[in-house]
Design a protein around this motif. Structure first.
Motif, PDB file in Angstrom:
ATOM      1  N   HIS A  59       0.866  -1.178   0.000  1.00 29.11           N
ATOM      2  CA  HIS A  59       0.000   0.000   0.000  1.00 29.11           C
ATOM      3  C   HIS A  59       0.902   1.227   0.000  1.00 29.11           C
ATOM      4  CE1 HIS A  59      -3.914  -1.905   0.793  1.00 29.11           C
ATOM      5  NE2 HIS A  59      -3.187  -2.816   1.435  1.00 29.11           N
ATOM      6  N   SER A  60       0.611   2.196  -0.860  1.00 24.00           N
ATOM      7  CA  SER A  60       1.429   3.410  -0.953  1.00 24.00           C
ATOM      8  C   SER A  60       0.649   4.621  -0.475  1.00 24.00           C
ATOM      9  CB  SER A  60       1.900   3.624  -2.390  1.00 24.00           C
ATOM     10  OG  SER A  60       2.770   2.585  -2.760  1.00 24.00           O
ATOM     11  N   PHE A  61       1.400   5.592   0.074  1.00 20.39           N
ATOM     12  CA  PHE A  61       0.820   6.791   0.670  1.00 20.39           C
ATOM     13  C   PHE A  61       1.671   7.998   0.300  1.00 20.39           C
ATOM     14  CE2 PHE A  61      -0.280   3.124   3.102  1.00 20.39           C
ATOM     15  CZ  PHE A  61      -1.624   3.298   3.382  1.00 20.39           C
ATOM     16  N   PRO A  62       1.069   9.192   0.287  1.00 19.44           N
ATOM     17  CA  PRO A  62       1.820  10.390  -0.101  1.00 19.44           C
ATOM     18  C   PRO A  62       2.829  10.849   0.946  1.00 19.44           C
ATOM     19  CG  PRO A  62      -0.413  10.979   0.548  1.00 19.44           C
ATOM     20  CD  PRO A  62      -0.340   9.483   0.536  1.00 19.44           C
ATOM     21  N   ASN A  63       2.651  10.404   2.208  1.00 17.81           N
ATOM     22  CA  ASN A  63       3.593  10.797   3.261  1.00 17.81           C
ATOM     23  C   ASN A  63       3.540   9.787   4.405  1.00 17.81           C
ATOM     24  OD1 ASN A  63       1.391  11.667   5.059  1.00 17.81           O
ATOM     25  ND2 ASN A  63       1.193  13.365   3.612  1.00 17.81           N
ATOM     26  N   LEU A  64       4.524   9.866   5.281  1.00 21.03           N
ATOM     27  CA  LEU A  64       4.614   8.929   6.395  1.00 21.03           C
ATOM     28  C   LEU A  64       3.453   9.111   7.371  1.00 21.03           C
ATOM     29  CD1 LEU A  64       6.182   6.652   7.763  1.00 21.03           C
ATOM     30  CD2 LEU A  64       7.586   8.391   8.886  1.00 21.03           C
ATOM     31  N   ASP A  65       2.999  10.334   7.565  1.00 19.20           N
ATOM     32  CA  ASP A  65       1.884  10.572   8.479  1.00 19.20           C
ATOM     33  C   ASP A  65       0.625   9.833   8.028  1.00 19.20           C
ATOM     34  OD1 ASP A  65       3.398  12.165  10.161  1.00 19.20           O
ATOM     35  OD2 ASP A  65       2.742  14.036   9.236  1.00 19.20           O
ATOM     36  N   ALA A  66       0.337   9.851   6.731  1.00 18.51           N
ATOM     37  CA  ALA A  66      -0.842   9.153   6.208  1.00 18.51           C
ATOM     38  C   ALA A  66      -0.705   7.648   6.379  1.00 18.51           C
ATOM     39  CB  ALA A  66      -1.046   9.510   4.736  1.00 18.51           C
ATOM     40  N   LEU A  67       0.487   7.135   6.150  1.00 21.75           N
ATOM     41  CA  LEU A  67       0.737   5.700   6.329  1.00 21.75           C
ATOM     42  C   LEU A  67       0.543   5.315   7.789  1.00 21.75           C
ATOM     43  CD1 LEU A  67       3.541   3.641   4.713  1.00 21.75           C
ATOM     44  CD2 LEU A  67       3.002   3.360   7.116  1.00 21.75           C
ATOM     45  N   CYS A  68       1.106   6.103   8.697  1.00 22.92           N
ATOM     46  CA  CYS A  68       0.980   5.809  10.131  1.00 22.92           C
ATOM     47  C   CYS A  68      -0.477   5.881  10.582  1.00 22.92           C
ATOM     48  CB  CYS A  68       1.845   6.758  10.953  1.00 22.92           C
ATOM     49  SG  CYS A  68       3.606   6.368  10.858  1.00 22.92           S
ATOM     50  N   GLU A  69      -1.224   6.834  10.073  1.00 22.81           N
ATOM     51  CA  GLU A  69      -2.646   6.934  10.415  1.00 22.81           C
ATOM     52  C   GLU A  69      -3.385   5.671   9.967  1.00 22.81           C
ATOM     53  OE1 GLU A  69      -6.502   9.651   9.318  1.00 22.81           O
ATOM     54  OE2 GLU A  69      -4.529  10.609   9.354  1.00 22.81           O
ATOM     55  N   TRP A  70      -3.063   5.180   8.769  1.00 23.73           N
ATOM     56  CA  TRP A  70      -3.673   3.960   8.231  1.00 23.73           C
ATOM     57  C   TRP A  70      -3.373   2.751   9.126  1.00 23.73           C
ATOM     58  CZ3 TRP A  70      -1.130  -0.224   5.550  1.00 23.73           C
ATOM     59  CH2 TRP A  70      -1.996  -1.079   4.854  1.00 23.73           C
ATOM     60  N   LEU A  71      -2.185   2.721   9.713  1.00 21.60           N
ATOM     61  CA  LEU A  71      -1.788   1.619  10.604  1.00 21.60           C
ATOM     62  C   LEU A  71      -2.296   1.794  12.031  1.00 21.60           C
ATOM     63  CD1 LEU A  71       1.925   1.048   9.503  1.00 21.60           C
ATOM     64  CD2 LEU A  71      -0.026  -0.488   9.084  1.00 21.60           C
ATOM     65  N   GLY A  72      -2.971   2.887  12.321  1.00 20.35           N
ATOM     66  CA  GLY A  72      -3.466   3.121  13.678  1.00 20.35           C
ATOM     67  C   GLY A  72      -2.510   3.905  14.543  1.00 20.35           C
ATOM     68  N   ASN A  73      -1.663   4.729  13.910  1.00 24.99           N
ATOM     69  CA  ASN A  73      -0.698   5.581  14.615  1.00 24.99           C
ATOM     70  C   ASN A  73       0.220   4.784  15.549  1.00 24.99           C
ATOM     71  OD1 ASN A  73      -1.530   8.106  13.447  1.00 24.99           O
ATOM     72  ND2 ASN A  73      -3.408   7.829  14.624  1.00 24.99           N
ATOM     73  N   PRO A  74       1.015   3.885  14.955  1.00 21.78           N
ATOM     74  CA  PRO A  74       1.907   3.058  15.770  1.00 21.78           C
ATOM     75  C   PRO A  74       3.047   3.861  16.379  1.00 21.78           C
ATOM     76  CG  PRO A  74       2.459   2.790  13.466  1.00 21.78           C
ATOM     77  CD  PRO A  74       1.215   3.643  13.525  1.00 21.78           C
ATOM     78  N   PRO A  75       3.610   3.375  17.484  1.00 22.41           N
ATOM     79  CA  PRO A  75       4.814   4.017  18.014  1.00 22.41           C
ATOM     80  C   PRO A  75       5.964   3.814  17.029  1.00 22.41           C
ATOM     81  CG  PRO A  75       4.312   2.020  19.241  1.00 22.41           C
ATOM     82  CD  PRO A  75       3.181   2.242  18.286  1.00 22.41           C
ATOM     83  N   VAL A  76       6.848   4.812  16.967  1.00 23.09           N
ATOM     84  CA  VAL A  76       8.007   4.761  16.082  1.00 23.09           C
ATOM     85  C   VAL A  76       9.255   4.830  16.939  1.00 23.09           C
ATOM     86  CG1 VAL A  76       9.203   5.870  14.161  1.00 23.09           C
ATOM     87  CG2 VAL A  76       6.711   5.889  14.237  1.00 23.09           C
ATOM     88  N   LYS A  77      10.104   3.816  16.802  1.00 24.14           N
ATOM     89  CA  LYS A  77      11.368   3.778  17.535  1.00 24.14           C
ATOM     90  C   LYS A  77      12.497   3.889  16.529  1.00 24.14           C
ATOM     91  CE  LYS A  77       9.312   0.734  20.916  1.00 24.14           C
ATOM     92  NZ  LYS A  77       9.247  -0.618  21.420  1.00 24.14           N
ATOM     93  N   SER A  78      13.650   4.364  16.983  1.00 23.91           N
ATOM     94  CA  SER A  78      14.785   4.513  16.084  1.00 23.91           C
ATOM     95  C   SER A  78      15.961   3.662  16.520  1.00 23.91           C
ATOM     96  CB  SER A  78      15.217   5.980  16.019  1.00 23.91           C
ATOM     97  OG  SER A  78      16.328   6.105  15.161  1.00 23.91           O
ATOM     98  N   ASN A  79      16.474   2.881  15.604  1.00 22.19           N
ATOM     99  CA  ASN A  79      17.739   2.187  15.789  1.00 22.19           C
ATOM    100  C   ASN A  79      18.796   2.828  14.893  1.00 22.19           C
ATOM    101  OD1 ASN A  79      17.004   0.354  17.702  1.00 22.19           O
ATOM    102  ND2 ASN A  79      16.573  -1.283  16.262  1.00 22.19           N
ATOM    103  N   PHE A  80      18.416   3.864  14.182  1.00 22.24           N
ATOM    104  CA  PHE A  80      19.293   4.537  13.246  1.00 22.24           C
ATOM    105  C   PHE A  80      20.470   5.162  14.004  1.00 22.24           C
ATOM    106  CE2 PHE A  80      20.276   8.417  10.687  1.00 22.24           C
ATOM    107  CZ  PHE A  80      20.881   7.742   9.649  1.00 22.24           C
ATOM    108  N   GLY A  81      21.665   4.884  13.540  1.00 28.89           N
ATOM    109  CA  GLY A  81      22.870   5.452  14.152  1.00 28.89           C
ATOM    110  C   GLY A  81      23.453   4.615  15.265  1.00 28.89           C
ATOM    111  N   ARG A  82      22.780   3.537  15.647  1.00 31.40           N
ATOM    112  CA  ARG A  82      23.291   2.671  16.708  1.00 31.40           C
ATOM    113  C   ARG A  82      24.118   1.567  16.089  1.00 31.40           C
ATOM    114  NH1 ARG A  82      18.088   1.990  20.649  1.00 31.40           N
ATOM    115  NH2 ARG A  82      17.848   4.199  21.079  1.00 31.40           N
ATOM    116  N   SER A  83      25.090   1.104  16.824  1.00 32.73           N
ATOM    117  CA  SER A  83      25.965   0.050  16.329  1.00 32.73           C
ATOM    118  C   SER A  83      26.365  -0.862  17.464  1.00 32.73           C
ATOM    119  CB  SER A  83      27.214   0.661  15.686  1.00 32.73           C
ATOM    120  OG  SER A  83      28.125  -0.353  15.344  1.00 32.73           O
ATOM    121  N   ASN A  84      26.529  -2.138  17.185  1.00 33.09           N
ATOM    122  CA  ASN A  84      27.015  -3.092  18.192  1.00 33.09           C
ATOM    123  C   ASN A  84      28.524  -3.148  18.228  1.00 33.09           C
ATOM    124  OD1 ASN A  84      24.451  -3.822  18.962  1.00 33.09           O
ATOM    125  ND2 ASN A  84      24.296  -5.454  17.460  1.00 33.09           N
ATOM    126  N   ALA A  85      29.175  -2.465  17.277  1.00 33.68           N
ATOM    127  CA  ALA A  85      30.644  -2.509  17.193  1.00 33.68           C
ATOM    128  C   ALA A  85      31.271  -1.646  18.261  1.00 33.68           C
ATOM    129  CB  ALA A  85      31.096  -2.047  15.818  1.00 33.68           C
TER     130      ALA A  85
END
Length: 85
Positions: A59-85
């Motif tokens: 399913h495609s959406f014009p923006n992330l907010d619309a996609l999140c609304e479609w999913l029921g406004n899920p929590p968003v967590k970030s692993n971006f920038g983390r490393s186990n090294a």
């Protein structure tokens, strides 16, 4: 059903359902006019086995907010920038 998103990189997320990875969310394109977001299930399941609200594998959406609304406004967590090294 409870979805959540875990950011892997800018424009890329794992899509979890009840804590299990079910798919991905990705941004495609550059700039505001030709950018869209897609939620995609990982496995090609029979239509009757797709979790709500999926009616197709993608399913495609014009923006992330619309996609999140479609999913029921899920929590968003970030692993971006983390490393186990």
């Amino acid at each position: 059903m409870t979805y959540s998103l875990i950011q892997l990189a800018p424009g890329a997320y794992d899509l979890l359902l009840e804590g299990e990875i079910m798919g991905s969310v990705v941004r495609t394109g550059t700039g505001n006019k030709n950018t869209f977001w897609t939620a995609e299930l990982l496995e090609d399941r029979p239509q009757g086995k797709w979790p709500a609200p999926f009616r197709e594998i993608e399913h495609s959406f014009p923006n992330l907010d619309a996609l999140c609304e479609w999913l029921g406004n899920p929590p968003v967590k970030s692993n971006f920038g983390r490393s186990n090294a």
